[in-house]
Scaffold this active site. Structure first.
Site, PDB file in Angstrom:
ATOM      1  N   ARG A   9      11.961  48.231  31.401  1.00  0.00           N
ATOM      2  CA  ARG A   9      11.704  46.680  31.504  1.00  0.00           C
ATOM      3  C   ARG A   9      10.907  46.210  32.760  1.00  0.00           C
ATOM      4  O   ARG A   9      10.665  47.035  33.646  1.00  0.00           O
ATOM      5  CB  ARG A   9      12.850  46.056  31.687  1.00  0.00           C
ATOM      6  N   HIS A  10      10.077  45.485  32.347  1.00  0.00           N
ATOM      7  CA  HIS A  10       9.154  44.775  33.486  1.00  0.00           C
ATOM      8  C   HIS A  10      10.029  44.393  34.809  1.00  0.00           C
ATOM      9  O   HIS A  10      11.255  44.335  34.794  1.00  0.00           O
ATOM     10  CB  HIS A  10       8.341  43.679  33.212  1.00  0.00           C
ATOM     11  N   GLU A  91       8.157  39.950  24.387  1.00  0.00           N
ATOM     12  CA  GLU A  91       9.568  39.458  24.445  1.00  0.00           C
ATOM     13  C   GLU A  91       9.805  38.602  23.211  1.00  0.00           C
ATOM     14  O   GLU A  91       9.201  37.849  22.443  1.00  0.00           O
ATOM     15  CB  GLU A  91      10.018  38.833  25.797  1.00  0.00           C
TER      16      GLU A  91
END
Length: 198
Positions: A9-10, A91
């Site tokens: 995940r970022h 997203e």
């Protein structure tokens, strides 16, 4: 034989820290997020050295995922820009709710928020482009079937939740609430249908 995936995940953004629904808004990493990306890059570099095979690198095209990927690759001593993007990894869209906190929505839209709580996986927020996790899983599933080689993927919390559903066969309401941390690396074995943090 299906390939191995490492999914990240970022790093954190200010909106993450404020618990705002970020969705497809293009928000930059904050200082914590940049450090999370750097550390994930160091850890992933060690993992890939052990793997001993070439990996493809792909990210969602949003700025926070691209910056995470570039910081990670630099920490791995690889050319930062040597990766590709895929729109299917963006997203989930929260539609008109993007930018709001759940606390704010509890005041302004309590009935809709209660509806979401009762069935989060299938709930579609208000707004023309809004998606449910179920809708998101359709495009993530399309991306999964296109993966042909070992891959490192930087994406978003919602996308990772759909991986738990699609690969790990986690019940949809459980998958919708799995906490997805920004300082961990997820390993996905598509052959064995195994998914878990490393």
């Amino acid at each position: 034989m299906s390939p191995i995936l490492y999914v990240i995940r970022h790093g954190q953004t200010d909106w993450n820290a404020e618990r705002r629904l970020q969705g497809q808004k293009d928000i930059d990493l904050n200082a914590i997020g940049r450090e999370q990306a750097r550390q994930n890059g160091i850890d992933l570099g060690e993992i890939l050295t052990f793997e001993g095979q070439p990996f493809d690198f792909v990210a969602s095209p949003l700025r926070r995922t691209r910056e995470t990927m570039e910081i990670m690759r630099e920490a791995m001593e690889r050319p930062p820009k040597d990766y590709r993007t895929d729109e299917r990894l963006v997203e989930v869209s929260f539609g008109a709710w993007e930018g709001f906190t759940l606390k704010e929505l509890k005041i302004s839209e309590p009935e809709r928020l209660a509806e979401r709580k009762a069935g989060k996986w299938d709930f579609i927020p208000p707004g023309e482009d809004a998606e449910s996790y179920e809708i998101l899983s359709w495009r993530v599933g399309s991306w999964l079937t296109s993966v042909e080689r070992p891959t490192v993927c930087v994406t978003h919390g919602g996308v990772i939740r759909t991986l738990f559903r699609l690969v790990g066969d986690i019940a949809k309401e459980e998958a919708a609430d799995i906490p997805i941390h920004q300082d961990q690396i997820l390993k996905v074995d598509l052959d064995m249908k195994i998914i878990g943090w490393v």
